[in-house]
Design a protein around this motif. Sequence first.
Motif, PDB file in Angstrom:
ATOM      1  N   LEU A 198       3.295  -9.362  11.436  1.00  0.00           N
ATOM      2  CA  LEU A 198       2.339  -8.414   9.659  1.00  0.00           C
ATOM      3  C   LEU A 198       3.687  -7.886   9.409  1.00  0.00           C
ATOM      4  CD1 LEU A 198       0.143  -6.091   9.036  1.00  0.00           C
ATOM      5  CD2 LEU A 198       1.096  -4.536  10.799  1.00  0.00           C
ATOM      6  N   TRP A 199       4.677  -7.518  10.556  1.00  0.00           N
ATOM      7  CA  TRP A 199       6.102  -6.881   9.701  1.00  0.00           C
ATOM      8  C   TRP A 199       6.963  -8.351   8.478  1.00  0.00           C
ATOM      9  CZ3 TRP A 199      10.674  -4.223  12.375  1.00  0.00           C
ATOM     10  CH2 TRP A 199      11.708  -3.663  11.464  1.00  0.00           C
ATOM     11  N   TYR A 200       7.460  -9.105   8.776  1.00  0.00           N
ATOM     12  CA  TYR A 200       7.632  -9.878   8.729  1.00  0.00           C
ATOM     13  C   TYR A 200       6.255 -10.509   7.042  1.00  0.00           C
ATOM     14  CZ  TYR A 200      10.076 -14.415   7.009  1.00  0.00           C
ATOM     15  OH  TYR A 200      10.537 -15.255   6.890  1.00  0.00           O
ATOM     16  N   SER A 201       5.337 -10.493   7.000  1.00  0.00           N
ATOM     17  CA  SER A 201       4.610 -11.174   6.328  1.00  0.00           C
ATOM     18  C   SER A 201       4.901  -9.877   5.057  1.00  0.00           C
ATOM     19  CB  SER A 201       2.990 -11.096   6.778  1.00  0.00           C
ATOM     20  OG  SER A 201       2.783 -10.661   7.380  1.00  0.00           O
ATOM     21  N   ASN A 202       4.377  -8.293   5.332  1.00  0.00           N
ATOM     22  CA  ASN A 202       4.003  -8.196   4.614  1.00  0.00           C
ATOM     23  C   ASN A 202       5.598  -6.915   3.676  1.00  0.00           C
ATOM     24  OD1 ASN A 202       1.353  -8.069   3.793  1.00  0.00           O
ATOM     25  ND2 ASN A 202       1.417  -7.559   6.323  1.00  0.00           N
ATOM     26  N   GLY A 203       6.554  -6.788   4.574  1.00  0.00           N
ATOM     27  CA  GLY A 203       7.500  -5.986   4.580  1.00  0.00           C
ATOM     28  C   GLY A 203       7.533  -4.906   5.420  1.00  0.00           C
ATOM     29  N   LEU A 204       8.381  -4.117   5.399  1.00  0.00           N
ATOM     30  CA  LEU A 204       8.744  -2.755   5.973  1.00  0.00           C
ATOM     31  C   LEU A 204       7.674  -1.202   4.941  1.00  0.00           C
ATOM     32  CD1 LEU A 204       8.979  -0.916   8.809  1.00  0.00           C
ATOM     33  CD2 LEU A 204      11.097  -0.497   7.149  1.00  0.00           C
ATOM     34  N   VAL A 205       7.252  -1.833   3.798  1.00  0.00           N
ATOM     35  CA  VAL A 205       7.007  -1.050   3.194  1.00  0.00           C
ATOM     36  C   VAL A 205       5.740  -0.690   3.048  1.00  0.00           C
ATOM     37  CG1 VAL A 205       6.754   0.193   0.238  1.00  0.00           C
ATOM     38  CG2 VAL A 205       9.818  -0.649   1.832  1.00  0.00           C
ATOM     39  N   HIS A 206       5.117  -2.056   3.236  1.00  0.00           N
ATOM     40  CA  HIS A 206       4.469  -2.871   2.928  1.00  0.00           C
ATOM     41  C   HIS A 206       3.704  -2.508   3.969  1.00  0.00           C
ATOM     42  CE1 HIS A 206       4.046  -3.226  -1.156  1.00  0.00           C
ATOM     43  NE2 HIS A 206       5.505  -4.388  -0.934  1.00  0.00           N
ATOM     44  N   SER A 207       4.294  -1.932   5.448  1.00  0.00           N
ATOM     45  CA  SER A 207       3.649  -2.007   6.530  1.00  0.00           C
ATOM     46  C   SER A 207       3.426  -0.828   7.255  1.00  0.00           C
ATOM     47  CB  SER A 207       3.949  -3.002   6.722  1.00  0.00           C
ATOM     48  OG  SER A 207       4.179  -4.761   7.238  1.00  0.00           O
ATOM     49  N   ILE A 208       4.125  -0.015   6.235  1.00  0.00           N
ATOM     50  CA  ILE A 208       4.258   0.871   7.419  1.00  0.00           C
ATOM     51  C   ILE A 208       2.793   2.387   7.648  1.00  0.00           C
ATOM     52  CG2 ILE A 208       4.404   2.928   5.539  1.00  0.00           C
ATOM     53  CD1 ILE A 208       7.238   2.860   7.897  1.00  0.00           C
ATOM     54  N   GLY A 209       1.842   1.784   7.386  1.00  0.00           N
ATOM     55  CA  GLY A 209       0.306   2.063   8.169  1.00  0.00           C
ATOM     56  C   GLY A 209       0.001   1.967   8.755  1.00  0.00           C
ATOM     57  N   PRO A 210      -0.093   0.349   8.872  1.00  0.00           N
ATOM     58  CA  PRO A 210      -0.541  -0.659  10.626  1.00  0.00           C
ATOM     59  C   PRO A 210       0.537  -0.339  11.552  1.00  0.00           C
ATOM     60  CG  PRO A 210      -1.051  -1.546   8.208  1.00  0.00           C
ATOM     61  CD  PRO A 210      -0.109  -0.634   7.947  1.00  0.00           C
ATOM     62  N   LEU A 211       2.136  -0.298  11.345  1.00  0.00           N
ATOM     63  CA  LEU A 211       2.694  -0.035  12.125  1.00  0.00           C
ATOM     64  C   LEU A 211       3.132   1.183  12.978  1.00  0.00           C
ATOM     65  CD1 LEU A 211       5.350  -1.853  10.559  1.00  0.00           C
ATOM     66  CD2 LEU A 211       4.292  -2.296  12.570  1.00  0.00           C
ATOM     67  N   MET A 212       1.886   2.557  11.880  1.00  0.00           N
ATOM     68  CA  MET A 212       2.125   3.739  12.478  1.00  0.00           C
ATOM     69  C   MET A 212       1.201   3.879  13.824  1.00  0.00           C
ATOM     70  SD  MET A 212       4.893   5.252  11.495  1.00  0.00           S
ATOM     71  CE  MET A 212       4.674   7.420  11.797  1.00  0.00           C
ATOM     72  N   VAL A 213      -0.135   2.897  13.099  1.00  0.00           N
ATOM     73  CA  VAL A 213      -1.568   3.183  13.875  1.00  0.00           C
ATOM     74  C   VAL A 213      -0.471   2.440  15.411  1.00  0.00           C
ATOM     75  CG1 VAL A 213      -3.343   2.191  14.514  1.00  0.00           C
ATOM     76  CG2 VAL A 213      -2.729   3.377  11.905  1.00  0.00           C
ATOM     77  N   ALA A 214      -0.132   1.001  14.970  1.00  0.00           N
ATOM     78  CA  ALA A 214       0.794   0.591  16.134  1.00  0.00           C
ATOM     79  C   ALA A 214       1.993   1.666  17.294  1.00  0.00           C
ATOM     80  CB  ALA A 214       1.063  -0.764  15.884  1.00  0.00           C
ATOM     81  N   ALA A 215       1.565   2.530  16.899  1.00  0.00           N
ATOM     82  CA  ALA A 215       2.921   3.138  17.144  1.00  0.00           C
ATOM     83  C   ALA A 215       2.167   3.911  18.480  1.00  0.00           C
ATOM     84  CB  ALA A 215       4.114   4.438  16.074  1.00  0.00           C
ATOM     85  N   VAL A 216       0.974   4.839  17.893  1.00  0.00           N
ATOM     86  CA  VAL A 216      -0.002   5.723  18.213  1.00  0.00           C
ATOM     87  C   VAL A 216       0.078   5.117  19.907  1.00  0.00           C
ATOM     88  CG1 VAL A 216      -2.341   7.119  18.206  1.00  0.00           C
ATOM     89  CG2 VAL A 216      -0.387   7.370  16.726  1.00  0.00           C
ATOM     90  N   LYS A 217      -1.070   3.323  18.819  1.00  0.00           N
ATOM     91  CA  LYS A 217      -1.527   3.141  20.168  1.00  0.00           C
ATOM     92  C   LYS A 217      -0.431   2.856  21.026  1.00  0.00           C
ATOM     93  CE  LYS A 217      -2.149  -1.511  20.646  1.00  0.00           C
ATOM     94  NZ  LYS A 217      -1.279  -2.233  21.361  1.00  0.00           N
ATOM     95  N   PHE A 218       0.392   1.807  21.138  1.00  0.00           N
ATOM     96  CA  PHE A 218       1.860   1.483  22.420  1.00  0.00           C
ATOM     97  C   PHE A 218       2.254   2.918  22.685  1.00  0.00           C
ATOM     98  CE2 PHE A 218       6.103   1.301  23.142  1.00  0.00           C
ATOM     99  CZ  PHE A 218       5.761  -0.050  23.550  1.00  0.00           C
ATOM    100  N   LEU A 219       1.838   4.406  22.319  1.00  0.00           N
ATOM    101  CA  LEU A 219       2.584   5.146  23.513  1.00  0.00           C
ATOM    102  C   LEU A 219       0.981   5.654  24.060  1.00  0.00           C
ATOM    103  CD1 LEU A 219       4.201   7.416  20.390  1.00  0.00           C
ATOM    104  CD2 LEU A 219       5.295   6.118  22.406  1.00  0.00           C
TER     105      LEU A 219
END
Length: 148
Positions: A55-76
């Motif tokens: 996800l990060w590689y295909s969209n870049g960090l700026v565009h992926s920040i929303g899904p990555l934040m959701v993923a961080a909550v799921k990971f915790l």
Amino acid sequence: PVTAFFFMNEYRGSGYKGWQYLDTLDDPSFALGREYHVPIWYGIFAIFGMATYVLWYSNGLVHSIGPLMVAAVKFLLGLMWFPVFFYWQDIEATFTMSAVLWTANGITMVFYAGMFQMSGLMLIPEQIWLSYLSVWTYFLWNSSDNST
């Protein structure tokens, strides 16, 4: 997380009875052997890491920040499952954590697939595992005297 609990077990010495707790539970007939749980968790976290990288590689960090934040909550939430089950040994809370984790993974799949379909599809094995885990802990909760 599994490795951390192994080292925590070694650090705490023989006072930690988390792994022996599994032997006190009455597994349902459909339960997988306990020897499969650790490799499956390792695989699940590895696939989650790969899906996050895709996800990060295909969209870049700026565009992926929303899904990555959701993923961080799921990971915790995923990390919290282990102490609830092994340390506090509360089956009812473990079932609740499993159901919440199942929901959080579903939300993460939708966010990932919305950004890059392959990264969302990579989370399907985790959803299957969490479905099994939810049903397993539900049966443990209803069949054991260990619930609080």
